[in-house]
Design an enzyme around this catalytic site. Structure first.
Site, PDB file in Angstrom:
ATOM      1  N   HIS A  69      26.030 -57.472   2.056  1.00 21.40           N
ATOM      2  CA  HIS A  69      26.488 -56.102   2.306  1.00 21.40           C
ATOM      3  C   HIS A  69      28.000 -56.067   2.352  1.00 21.40           C
ATOM      4  CE1 HIS A  69      27.055 -52.375   4.951  1.00 21.40           C
ATOM      5  NE2 HIS A  69      26.671 -51.973   3.767  1.00 21.40           N
ATOM      6  N   HIS A  70      28.575 -55.214   1.511  1.00 25.37           N
ATOM      7  CA  HIS A  70      30.026 -55.016   1.488  1.00 25.37           C
ATOM      8  C   HIS A  70      30.341 -53.553   1.755  1.00 25.37           C
ATOM      9  CE1 HIS A  70      30.715 -58.671  -1.422  1.00 25.37           C
ATOM     10  NE2 HIS A  70      30.459 -59.050  -0.181  1.00 25.37           N
ATOM     11  N   GLU A  71      30.528 -53.205   3.023  1.00 28.69           N
ATOM     12  CA  GLU A  71      31.031 -51.855   3.325  1.00 28.69           C
ATOM     13  C   GLU A  71      32.558 -51.943   3.272  1.00 28.69           C
ATOM     14  OE1 GLU A  71      29.718 -48.531   4.111  1.00 28.69           O
ATOM     15  OE2 GLU A  71      31.862 -48.428   3.663  1.00 28.69           O
ATOM     16  N   GLU A  81      18.929 -41.514   5.429  1.00 25.38           N
ATOM     17  CA  GLU A  81      19.678 -41.848   6.645  1.00 25.38           C
ATOM     18  C   GLU A  81      20.143 -40.608   7.416  1.00 25.38           C
ATOM     19  OE1 GLU A  81      22.625 -44.074   4.544  1.00 25.38           O
ATOM     20  OE2 GLU A  81      24.109 -42.482   4.650  1.00 25.38           O
ATOM     21  N   HIS A 133      26.554 -47.486  -2.558  1.00 27.43           N
ATOM     22  CA  HIS A 133      26.462 -46.245  -1.772  1.00 27.43           C
ATOM     23  C   HIS A 133      27.830 -45.545  -1.785  1.00 27.43           C
ATOM     24  CE1 HIS A 133      22.554 -46.389   0.653  1.00 27.43           C
ATOM     25  NE2 HIS A 133      22.417 -47.177  -0.399  1.00 27.43           N
ATOM     26  N   GLU A 134      27.790 -44.211  -1.681  1.00 21.84           N
ATOM     27  CA  GLU A 134      29.018 -43.381  -1.714  1.00 21.84           C
ATOM     28  C   GLU A 134      29.801 -43.557  -3.011  1.00 21.84           C
ATOM     29  OE1 GLU A 134      27.416 -43.934   1.957  1.00 21.84           O
ATOM     30  OE2 GLU A 134      28.788 -45.520   1.377  1.00 21.84           O
ATOM     31  N   GLU A 143      26.887 -35.975  -0.733  1.00 21.97           N
ATOM     32  CA  GLU A 143      25.873 -36.036   0.319  1.00 21.97           C
ATOM     33  C   GLU A 143      25.680 -34.670   0.987  1.00 21.97           C
ATOM     34  OE1 GLU A 143      26.450 -39.507   2.735  1.00 21.97           O
ATOM     35  OE2 GLU A 143      26.580 -40.803   0.994  1.00 21.97           O
ATOM     36  N   GLU A 193      23.472 -44.577  -4.369  1.00 25.37           N
ATOM     37  CA  GLU A 193      23.039 -43.550  -3.429  1.00 25.37           C
ATOM     38  C   GLU A 193      23.533 -42.220  -3.988  1.00 25.37           C
ATOM     39  OE1 GLU A 193      23.316 -42.930   1.343  1.00 25.37           O
ATOM     40  OE2 GLU A 193      25.170 -43.152   0.241  1.00 25.37           O
TER      41      GLU A 193
HETATM   42  C1  NOJ Z   1      26.503 -45.459   4.508  1.00 23.44           C
HETATM   43  C2  NOJ Z   1      25.377 -45.992   3.695  1.00 23.44           C
HETATM   44  O1  NOJ Z   1      24.776 -44.956   2.949  1.00 23.44           O
HETATM   45  C3  NOJ Z   1      24.401 -46.659   4.624  1.00 23.44           C
HETATM   46  O2  NOJ Z   1      23.265 -47.096   3.912  1.00 23.44           O
HETATM   47  C4  NOJ Z   1      25.079 -47.787   5.345  1.00 23.44           C
HETATM   48  O3  NOJ Z   1      24.193 -48.302   6.298  1.00 23.44           O
HETATM   49  C5  NOJ Z   1      26.335 -47.307   6.059  1.00 23.44           C
HETATM   50  N1  NOJ Z   1      27.153 -46.561   5.196  1.00 23.44           N
HETATM   51  C6  NOJ Z   1      27.142 -48.458   6.601  1.00 23.44           C
HETATM   52  O4  NOJ Z   1      27.667 -49.204   5.543  1.00 23.44           O
HETATM   53 CA    CA Z   2      25.685 -42.693   2.451  1.00 24.72          CA
END
Ligand code: NOJ
Ligand code: CA
Length: 704
Positions: free
Chosen positions: A413-415, A508, A483-484, A182, A502
């Site tokens: 959504h799985h963060e 963002e 993402h990441e 990023e 991503e």
């Molecule tokens: C980073 C992600 O790129 C973003 O899309 C997300 O909203 C946040 N993390 C929280 O999970």
């Molecule tokens: Ca990100």
């Protein structure tokens, strides 16, 4: 070149004679050439007097790679570096057509010359084979570690592959970093890359540039005589990502594999192979954008019926959290007071579903539905989130029922905040819940440092995690957007449920950092997107949010029309309309383009493009005669006579043009636009003007 007798594959190709060389003359010779079908690209493989494997690449008779090294260092074993002899060379030509499940084209043609060279290290009896494909627009090669029935495990300490280029090329680069891509891009000659010294706008806390001279791939370069090259990899499976160390004096580039906590690179067994090392070659920059070698070097999906993975657009409870007006964290128990209003409440999700249904969106995402956000990112802790328990103000069954009635698909959504072992432990239950509630797909996230501690986002362990997740979710008929995660390498061909990643600096960043410079989106297609689709999350309307610096910084660095054009210039089968519903409701004119634009295409024409400057792309909607055009520029205004000769001759189209107003400017008048409509055909030319940081989006609907 060399004085040894050579067997020229060129002759074989011209006579159509394909052969297996296990011949005495070959053993005596020191080099072998493989040409692309049109003879434009030449791959030369040779053994030095010490038995080292070297390769060179030529295009248009110019040397692009001169005597690149091949081989490996192994932990606790003699290196696979020298003392090799040829055992055999098998050559063949490939010419096949195939259809991606979704994509930028309906049909693709893979046409190349292929060879497999078997080497043996005389002193150890160890084998190392090289598989190589030479296309009219590039080269791919990978190593095999043949097993001959044994499955011994071994550890790679280093990959020796090097890419000695032949000039001080201008390069678009981001610093090497084991945990993130990023970054904004820099453009410098290779000799001037100073990766760690750059000041990188921050925003997330796990950046760690590897060294002053390490950069990431795809690394895209322009040679002093105007040729374009990009180095990347294809089919990254069970192996760490490759970054590149630059030798600024010798202008060499060498593979730098992402290590694990012990400093080891990869744990393999005999019978394994590496990902493809890929060199894309183009005479014009724009040709790089339709180079499909990375896809060709990936396999077809194991599962043939992929009909349940449907490309589409989605809305989300998302931007408000990035702007800081709402929170991911919800109340721990009913009635808890929060510093900011919770974003993903039942009420806001139902409203989003209504809006999606009314405007033809396929999917809805809600971030911050599940317990765990209240702990913050938790440092490097073991357990952060529950993937099955919702906050008390989120009624999951009600939301699912509602979405089903409205014909809208839900995205989970799985963060993980990097707690990957814990995520894997919870995954069966999490997928069961998604299935029970009728979810269609999942967005994963890996912000923060990885657990197991010592692993990196782009190391072998995590590469395997992402892929296992793509496999598990495919088996359960869910799509995946990550993402990441590690940057893509064409694996979406094999896993068509893995819609996008991503793995780059997304929209963002404009919400909470110095943001993305106006040139950023003109570079992404030439770098990160060469490996696969990106979840950039366009569609943020740059409505004035402040004045002076805050207006300039804390919002997208584009005009409104550029946000629209990104749907065409940045390819993804799954595109988010990232903005706030209020902004869409109050600007129905431009929102119409987001409603209309599809995410799956039959054909793609890059009208013109230059990284760092502009990208002009036209695409035909899958299964339709309608075309969509996206044109974006950097911080400079541009004019372009858009010839519509890509349209079907003799057919009329209704062209609706979303153009920057004459006084539009990304900094001062980002919302100034003009929408016009006219009937056109293939003979017409539209005079387009793009504002600084601007863009133009056009829909061309075919009349019956
Ligand atoms: C980073 C992600 O790129 C973003 O899309 C997300 O909203 C946040 N993390 C929280 O999970
Ligand atoms: Ca990100």
């Amino acid at each position: 070149m060399m004085s040894f007798p050579a067997i020229s594959f060129r002759i074989c190709l011209l006579t159509g004679f394909l052969a297996s060389f296990a011949l005495e003359p070959l053993r005596a010779s020191r080099f072998f050439n493989l040409f692309s079908p049109d003879l434009f690209v030449q791959f030369n493989i040779q053994l030095t007097a010490e038995g080292e494997i070297r390769y060179s690449v030529y295009a248009d008779k110019k040397t692009l790679i001169k005597q690149g090294k091949m081989g490996f260092h192994l932990l606790g074993q003699a290196p696979l570096e020298k003392g090799f002899r040829w055992l055999s060379i098998d050559t063949s030509s490939v010419d096949e057509r195939w259809e991606p499940h979704w994509g930028e084209e309906r049909q693709l043609r893979k046409r190349c010359s292929r060879m497999v060279v078997q080497f043996e290290q005389t002193a150890t009896g160890k084998r190392l084979d090289l598989e190589c494909m030479v296309f009219n627009d590039g080269v791919g090669f990978r190593y095999h570690f043949p097993s001959s029935g044994r499955h011994e495990a071994f550890i790679l300490a280093d990959e020796l592959t090097s890419f000695p280029v032949t000039g001080d090329h201008d390069a678009f680069w981001i610093p090497g970093d084991y945990d993130t891509n990023e970054y904004a891009y820099a453009l410098t000659p290779l000799s001037k890359v100073h990766a760690a010294k750059e000041v990188w706008p921050h925003g997330i806390g796990f950046r760690s540039p590897v060294s002053d001279s390490t950069v990431q791939t795809p690394l895209t370069m322009r040679t002093p005589d105007g040729m374009w090259l990009s180095i990347h990899e294809a089919a990254l499976v069970n192996y760490p990502a490759m970054q590149l160390d630059i030798d600024r004096k010798e202008l060499g580039l060498k593979a730098h594999l992402v290590p694990d906590g012990l400093g080891n690179k990869a744990y393999l067994r005999l019978g394994d192979h590496t990902p493809w090392r890929v060199l894309l070659i183009a005479r014009r920059a724009s040709e790089l954008l339709t180079n499909r070698i990375i896809l060709h070097l990936n396999e077809d999906p194991p599962e043939t019926d992929c009909s349940w993975f449907k490309p589409g657009k989605y809305l989300g409870i998302w931007w408000e959290m990035h702007l800081g007006t709402h929170s991911w964290a919800g109340p721990r128990s009913e009635g808890d007071s929060l510093a900011l209003p919770h974003g993903a409440t039942t009420g806001s999700m139902l409203r989003l579903i209504d809006f999606a249904a009314a405007n033809g969106f396929s999917y809805v995402l809600a971030e911050g539905w599940n317990r765990g956000w209240e702990h913050g990112d938790g440092g490097w802790s073991e357990r952060k989130f529950s993937f099955t328990e919702a906050y008390p103000d989120v009624d999951l069954p009600r939301i699912s029922e509602y979405a089903k009635d409205k014909g809208v698909g839900l995205m989970m959504h799985h963060e993980t905040y990097g707690a990957v072992t814990d995520y894997e432990r919870q995954l069966p239950a999490a997928l069961d819940l998604m299935e029970k509630l009728g979810y269609k797909g999942v967005k994963t996230g890996y912000v923060g440092r990885i657990v197991p501690r010592g692993e990196h986002h782009d190391g072998q362990w995590m590469v395997n995690h992402y892929l296992h997740l793509a496999q598990f979710t495919a088996l359960r008929k869910f799509f995946l957007v990550s993402h990441e995660s590690v940057r893509p390498t064409g694996l979406h061909r094999s896993y068509p449920n893995w819609f996008s990643c991503e793995a780059a600096r997304g929209n963002e960043f404009n919400a909470w950092s110095a943001g993305n410079p106006p040139e950023h989106e003109t570079i992404l297609p030439f770098t990160r997107l060469l490996g696969g689709p990106m979840d950039y999350t366009p569609g943020i309307f740059p409505v004035a949010a402040g004045s002076g610096d805050s207006l300039a910084l804390r919002r997208v660095h584009t005009t409104l029309c550029k946000q629209l054009a990104l749907y065409v210039t940045l390819y993804s089968p799954l595109q988010m309309a990232g903005g706030k519903l209020e902004d869409y409701e109050s600007h129905p004119g431009p929102f119409q383009f987001i409603r209309d634009v599809p995410t799956d295409w039959d054909s793609t024409v890059v009208l013109d493009a230059m990284p760092g400057d502009f990208v002009y792309t036209a695409r035909r909607k899958r299964g339709s005669g309608d075309w969509y055009v996206g044109m974006i520029t950097d911080e400079l205004a541009r004019k372009y006579p858009l010839r519509l000769d890509f349209l079907e001759p003799g057919r009329k189209y209704v062209a609706r043009m979303y153009a920057d107003a004459p006084d539009a400017h990304w900094q001062t008048r980002p919302m100034a636009y003009k929408i016009t409509e006219q009937t056109v055909d293939a003979r017409d030319v539209l005079n387009i003007r793009l504002a600084p940081g601007g863009g133009c989006a056009i829909s061309l609907k075919a009349e019956e």
